[in-house]
Write a protein that holds these residues in place. Structure first.
Motif, mmCIF file in Angstrom:
data_model
loop_
_atom_site.group_PDB
_atom_site.id
_atom_site.type_symbol
_atom_site.label_atom_id
_atom_site.label_comp_id
_atom_site.label_asym_id
_atom_site.label_seq_id
_atom_site.Cartn_x
_atom_site.Cartn_y
_atom_site.Cartn_z
ATOM 1 N N VAL A 200 -1.210 -4.857 7.127
ATOM 2 C CA VAL A 200 0.065 -4.160 6.971
ATOM 3 C C VAL A 200 1.145 -5.075 7.523
ATOM 4 O O VAL A 200 1.176 -5.371 8.722
ATOM 5 C CB VAL A 200 0.081 -2.807 7.707
ATOM 6 N N VAL A 201 2.025 -5.565 6.648
ATOM 7 C CA VAL A 201 3.100 -6.463 7.041
ATOM 8 C C VAL A 201 4.419 -5.901 6.520
ATOM 9 O O VAL A 201 4.533 -5.545 5.348
ATOM 10 C CB VAL A 201 2.871 -7.893 6.503
ATOM 11 N N ASP A 202 5.382 -5.805 7.404
ATOM 12 C CA ASP A 202 6.701 -5.275 7.040
ATOM 13 C C ASP A 202 6.600 -3.912 6.365
ATOM 14 O O ASP A 202 7.321 -3.615 5.397
ATOM 15 C CB ASP A 202 7.454 -6.254 6.119
ATOM 16 N N GLY A 203 5.674 -3.094 6.842
ATOM 17 C CA GLY A 203 5.521 -1.761 6.280
ATOM 18 C C GLY A 203 4.781 -1.699 4.962
ATOM 19 O O GLY A 203 4.651 -0.621 4.372
ATOM 20 N N GLU A 204 4.279 -2.826 4.459
ATOM 21 C CA GLU A 204 3.550 -2.868 3.190
ATOM 22 C C GLU A 204 2.058 -3.013 3.458
ATOM 23 O O GLU A 204 1.624 -3.884 4.215
ATOM 24 C CB GLU A 204 4.035 -4.032 2.322
ATOM 25 N N TRP A 205 1.256 -2.159 2.827
ATOM 26 C CA TRP A 205 -0.197 -2.179 2.969
ATOM 27 C C TRP A 205 -0.796 -2.929 1.784
ATOM 28 O O TRP A 205 -0.451 -2.674 0.635
ATOM 29 C CB TRP A 205 -0.723 -0.754 3.008
ATOM 30 N N GLY A 206 -1.682 -3.898 2.073
ATOM 31 C CA GLY A 206 -2.274 -4.657 0.985
ATOM 32 C C GLY A 206 -3.447 -5.498 1.454
ATOM 33 O O GLY A 206 -3.885 -5.423 2.610
ATOM 34 N N THR A 207 -3.952 -6.329 0.541
ATOM 35 C CA THR A 207 -5.116 -7.175 0.791
ATOM 36 C C THR A 207 -4.709 -8.639 0.660
ATOM 37 O O THR A 207 -3.997 -9.004 -0.279
ATOM 38 C CB THR A 207 -6.237 -6.862 -0.210
ATOM 39 N N VAL A 208 -5.164 -9.461 1.595
ATOM 40 C CA VAL A 208 -4.860 -10.895 1.550
ATOM 41 C C VAL A 208 -5.603 -11.506 0.369
ATOM 42 O O VAL A 208 -6.832 -11.468 0.291
ATOM 43 C CB VAL A 208 -5.275 -11.576 2.863
ATOM 44 N N GLU A 209 -4.847 -12.052 -0.566
ATOM 45 C CA GLU A 209 -5.423 -12.575 -1.804
ATOM 46 C C GLU A 209 -5.549 -14.089 -1.798
ATOM 47 O O GLU A 209 -6.491 -14.643 -2.373
ATOM 48 C CB GLU A 209 -4.566 -12.132 -2.992
ATOM 49 N N GLU A 210 -4.628 -14.784 -1.157
ATOM 50 C CA GLU A 210 -4.643 -16.250 -1.170
ATOM 51 C C GLU A 210 -4.023 -16.775 0.110
ATOM 52 O O GLU A 210 -3.035 -16.239 0.607
ATOM 53 C CB GLU A 210 -3.874 -16.776 -2.388
ATOM 54 N N VAL A 218 -0.182 -11.543 -0.306
ATOM 55 C CA VAL A 218 -0.768 -10.231 -0.053
ATOM 56 C C VAL A 218 -0.610 -9.397 -1.319
ATOM 57 O O VAL A 218 0.494 -9.260 -1.843
ATOM 58 C CB VAL A 218 -0.091 -9.527 1.136
ATOM 59 N N ARG A 219 -1.720 -8.861 -1.822
ATOM 60 C CA ARG A 219 -1.692 -7.991 -2.995
ATOM 61 C C ARG A 219 -1.634 -6.545 -2.530
ATOM 62 O O ARG A 219 -2.541 -6.063 -1.851
ATOM 63 C CB ARG A 219 -2.928 -8.213 -3.866
ATOM 64 N N THR A 220 -0.561 -5.849 -2.865
ATOM 65 C CA THR A 220 -0.375 -4.475 -2.417
ATOM 66 C C THR A 220 -1.194 -3.517 -3.275
ATOM 67 O O THR A 220 -1.743 -3.900 -4.312
ATOM 68 C CB THR A 220 1.111 -4.086 -2.461
ATOM 69 N N TRP A 221 -1.234 -2.260 -2.850
ATOM 70 C CA TRP A 221 -2.042 -1.261 -3.554
ATOM 71 C C TRP A 221 -1.526 -0.991 -4.963
ATOM 72 O O TRP A 221 -2.289 -0.578 -5.836
ATOM 73 C CB TRP A 221 -2.049 0.043 -2.759
#
Length: 371
Positions: A200-210, A218-221
């Protein structure tokens, strides 16, 4: 006749010999790949067929071109061109071989170790190592190409003399780039964040892609990509939900009426979790955490094996509980209370009203109000 036959034999022989050796090598690698399916090394080495054949062809032509006596007036330029092709293809082949070896080592490590966190960490390190190797090989190849020109060799002494000053100037000019590069190494080998981690970075939830040496994606939901410098992760706090064990605990809140059947809600929560495959069975609970003059705040606690399952189980519990309350206990849903307040025991409504507003009424009523 000899002037035509000699170049044809030299050039044609080099091409034919290159194709034959390339074909034979590819057959050997293919056979080794079938005999050893437990390792992907031989199959990965086959990806270097093109640079391998370019190296062979350039080497054969460079060594035998003088004997061909073809385009004698342009012998120097053609020879230098073949040398550049040889250096470039050799660098390309070296990168492919290094990539095959590194990828094979990672595959063996991933098969042996079942810990997903450790595998992602090694994957991140391997990716950055390959980028560094590619950059180093590319720089060496470019320098070798430049050294084939006499003008650059003559200027080498002056370049070395001014290398210190140029290095300082370049370091100041590329300060942010260098900081990101060092931050990339720190992330890779400090195990701060890995590819596949849920953050979770800057309020955005996602998965580290590269992860590269300078930036991280970061790829978000909702399938967006957030690209940020890697120095962000070494200078600012962020949430890494995959750090340590992937198990997570989630909470669901409801704002309900004071008459909500809390004990029945606990039983319903257990029923919902038993039917949900996302629940890992570790823990659950439902308590009243706060109250206001109009509502109760009820909190449910659930657990899951990873971040994806915790999201699924939270939305499932929220939806199923609201549906059950609407069908079975509609009085428990929050509403605007328009009923009269309860009276104080032993006092009538008239007494309460008279006591509450009597003095104020007497002060503002007209002396002729009773008339």
């Amino acid at each position: 006749m000899e002037n035509l036959l000699r170049p044809l034999i030299v050039v044609g022989g080099s091409v034919v010999l290159t194709l034959f050796i390339g074909w034979a090598t590819d057959r050997l690698l293919s056979k080794a790949d079938r005999r050893h399916p437990e390792t992907p090394l031989w199959g990965l080495l086959r990806r270097g067929r093109i640079p391998y054949q370019l190296v062979l062809c350039a080497a054969f032509l460079r060594g035998s071109y003088d004997e061909a006596e073809l385009l004698v007036d342009h012998r120097v330029g053609i020879g230098r061109t073949l040398t550049l092709v040889l250096i470039g293809s050799a660098a390309w082949l070296a990168i492919r071989i290094a990539g095959a070896v590194v990828e094979t080592s990672y595959s063996r490590y991933a098969r042996v170790h079942r810990d997903a966190a450790r595998v992602r960490r090694v994957r991140t390190q391997v990716s950055l190592i390959m980028r560094v190797v590619s950059a180093v090989v590319g720089v060496v190849a470019a320098a070798s190409m430049l050294l084939t020109f006499p003008a650059f060799r003559a200027a080498g002494a002056s370049l070395l003399a001014s290398a210190g000053v140029l290095g300082i100037v370049a370091g100041v000019a590329a300060q942010s780039t260098l900081s990101n590069m060092f931050a990339g190494f720190q992330i890779a080998f400090g195990d701060m964040v890995r590819m596949g981690d849920t953050v979770v970075v800057d309020g955005e939830w996602g998965t580290v892609e590269e992860i590269t040496l300078t930036f991280l994606t970061v790829r978000t939901w909702d399938e967006r990509r957030i690209t940020m410098p890697v120095s962000y992760f070494t200078s600012k706090p962020f949430e890494n939900w995959s750090r340590g064990t992937p198990e997570m605990t989630g909470i669901v809140y409801w704002h309900l009426d004071h008459s909500a059947p809390v004990e029945a809600m606990r039983e319903k929560l257990r029923d919902i979790l038993r039917e949900s495959p996302a629940w890992d069975g570790r823990a659950h609970g439902l308590v009243v955490t706060d109250s206001t003059p109009t509502t109760l705040q009820v909190r449910a606690l659930v657990t899951a094996k990873d971040a994806d399952d915790i999201w699924t189980i939270r939305v499932t519990v929220r939806e199923e509980m609201i549906r059950w309350l609407s069908e079975e206990h509609p009085y428990a849903l929050p509403r605007v209370n328009t009923a009269e307040a309860a009276l104080v025991p032993g006092r009538t409504d008239a007494t309460r009203v008279t006591g509450a507003i009597g003095p104020q009424r007497r002060a503002h009523e007209s002396p002729h109000a009773d008339r």
